[in-house]
Enzyme design. Sequence first.
Site, PDB file in Angstrom:
ATOM      1  N   ASP A 173      -0.123   9.334 -10.449  1.00  0.00           N
ATOM      2  CA  ASP A 173      -0.208   9.034  -9.157  1.00  0.00           C
ATOM      3  C   ASP A 173       0.648   8.182  -8.506  1.00  0.00           C
ATOM      4  O   ASP A 173       0.588   7.041  -9.074  1.00  0.00           O
ATOM      5  CB  ASP A 173      -1.783   8.920  -8.655  1.00  0.00           C
ATOM      6  CG  ASP A 173      -1.895   8.825  -7.262  1.00  0.00           C
ATOM      7  OD1 ASP A 173      -1.992  10.071  -6.564  1.00  0.00           O
ATOM      8  OD2 ASP A 173      -2.077   7.739  -6.543  1.00  0.00           O
ATOM      9  N   ASN A 181       5.250   7.041   3.660  1.00  0.00           N
ATOM     10  CA  ASN A 181       5.421   8.059   4.538  1.00  0.00           C
ATOM     11  C   ASN A 181       5.063   7.226   5.963  1.00  0.00           C
ATOM     12  O   ASN A 181       5.781   7.512   6.786  1.00  0.00           O
ATOM     13  CB  ASN A 181       3.838   8.887   4.443  1.00  0.00           C
ATOM     14  CG  ASN A 181       4.321  10.250   3.457  1.00  0.00           C
ATOM     15  OD1 ASN A 181       5.299  10.452   3.291  1.00  0.00           O
ATOM     16  ND2 ASN A 181       2.991  10.391   3.110  1.00  0.00           N
ATOM     17  N   HIS A 186       7.578  11.353   6.488  1.00  0.00           N
ATOM     18  CA  HIS A 186       7.148  12.152   5.664  1.00  0.00           C
ATOM     19  C   HIS A 186       8.516  12.896   4.972  1.00  0.00           C
ATOM     20  O   HIS A 186       8.302  13.417   3.608  1.00  0.00           O
ATOM     21  CB  HIS A 186       6.341  13.373   6.327  1.00  0.00           C
ATOM     22  CG  HIS A 186       4.970  12.818   6.839  1.00  0.00           C
ATOM     23  ND1 HIS A 186       3.713  12.700   5.772  1.00  0.00           N
ATOM     24  CD2 HIS A 186       4.489  12.364   7.724  1.00  0.00           C
ATOM     25  CE1 HIS A 186       2.886  12.309   6.299  1.00  0.00           C
ATOM     26  NE2 HIS A 186       3.323  11.866   7.529  1.00  0.00           N
ATOM     27  N   ASP A 190       8.706  12.965   1.182  1.00  0.00           N
ATOM     28  CA  ASP A 190       8.932  14.321   0.403  1.00  0.00           C
ATOM     29  C   ASP A 190      10.204  14.156  -0.555  1.00  0.00           C
ATOM     30  O   ASP A 190       9.974  14.656  -2.004  1.00  0.00           O
ATOM     31  CB  ASP A 190       9.395  15.575   0.935  1.00  0.00           C
ATOM     32  CG  ASP A 190       8.058  16.218   2.011  1.00  0.00           C
ATOM     33  OD1 ASP A 190       6.945  15.633   1.633  1.00  0.00           O
ATOM     34  OD2 ASP A 190       8.228  16.992   2.855  1.00  0.00           O
ATOM     35  N   GLU A 216       0.469  13.724  -3.996  1.00  0.00           N
ATOM     36  CA  GLU A 216       1.294  12.696  -4.811  1.00  0.00           C
ATOM     37  C   GLU A 216       1.001  12.549  -6.130  1.00  0.00           C
ATOM     38  O   GLU A 216       1.249  11.715  -7.051  1.00  0.00           O
ATOM     39  CB  GLU A 216       1.466  11.369  -4.137  1.00  0.00           C
ATOM     40  CG  GLU A 216       0.226  10.637  -4.129  1.00  0.00           C
ATOM     41  CD  GLU A 216      -0.655  10.738  -2.823  1.00  0.00           C
ATOM     42  OE1 GLU A 216      -1.389   9.834  -2.335  1.00  0.00           O
ATOM     43  OE2 GLU A 216      -0.550  11.930  -2.167  1.00  0.00           O
TER      44      GLU A 216
END
Length: 301
Positions: A173, A181, A186, A190, A216
Amino acid sequence: MADGAPDLTPEEIKGALAQLDQALHHHDLWVESIYCCLICRIQPDERDLAADAHRRCRFGQWYYGPGSERLSANPCFHALENEHRKVHEVATLLLRLSGESRTVSVADYERLTSALKQMRLEILTLAREFEETLFNTDPLTGARSRIGMLTKLREQQVLVRRKIGPCSVAMMDLDLFKDVNDSYGHVVGDQVLAAIAAFVRANIRPYDSIFRYGGEEFLICVPNTTLDTSRKLFERIREGLAGLRHKAHGHEDFQTTVSIGLTLLDPDVPVEQSIERADKALYRAKSEGRNRVSVWDVSEK
């Protein structure tokens, strides 16, 4: 892809499907020319009489050309080569018989049609595999989606149960991903996810698997690996990811870290329970400060 074959990106898979379709189209045209030569008794192309005719047709040029190199580890791809060679061997024989004004027997003709059918079957099998891989691939990260994750783990569990070898399962994670973010947007988030998944894919073996578990979080399956060996692997991956530099327009490059929970795939419990154990180890890695690998402890039952 099939075990042992390198993972292809969605773009590479789409490209391979397009190339395969085009190569098949050219081969169909070649087959029509062969039938024309046999039926109308016209002079065949000299390339079709050569010992390496299978390399000279348009399909062969694609198959042996640089555009198909990334597919060369796929078992279906090699099976296709054998069937394509057979087609040309039989076609060359029939063309020579026809050129010598000798009768082509029904048996020889059926050998050609049978070889063509088998080759087409191999092409359709390869295309179906590409399509299924594309369907099972997360479009953002290039990791496998969760669709085939449990199936893969259950297959590995059978091998563990048969004592073929141990298998490690890791939950990974991104640390403080919400901050990425919030700070950079965002789109950058990504890009970070995609870069991290690409790094992991590049640093595991072809027959290891990375799945996007959600958000994530990623699950990584590492067959034939002891817990000690896999821990060393994930320590290297963790360190490598911490050193990656990410770009964001208008900001200085930044770095992120990951936390990883690790366990062995247990042959005697449902695979979901092994995933839960890896998740508990991940939670401990987070609670102990993040940016670390934690191994599930039996005391955490």
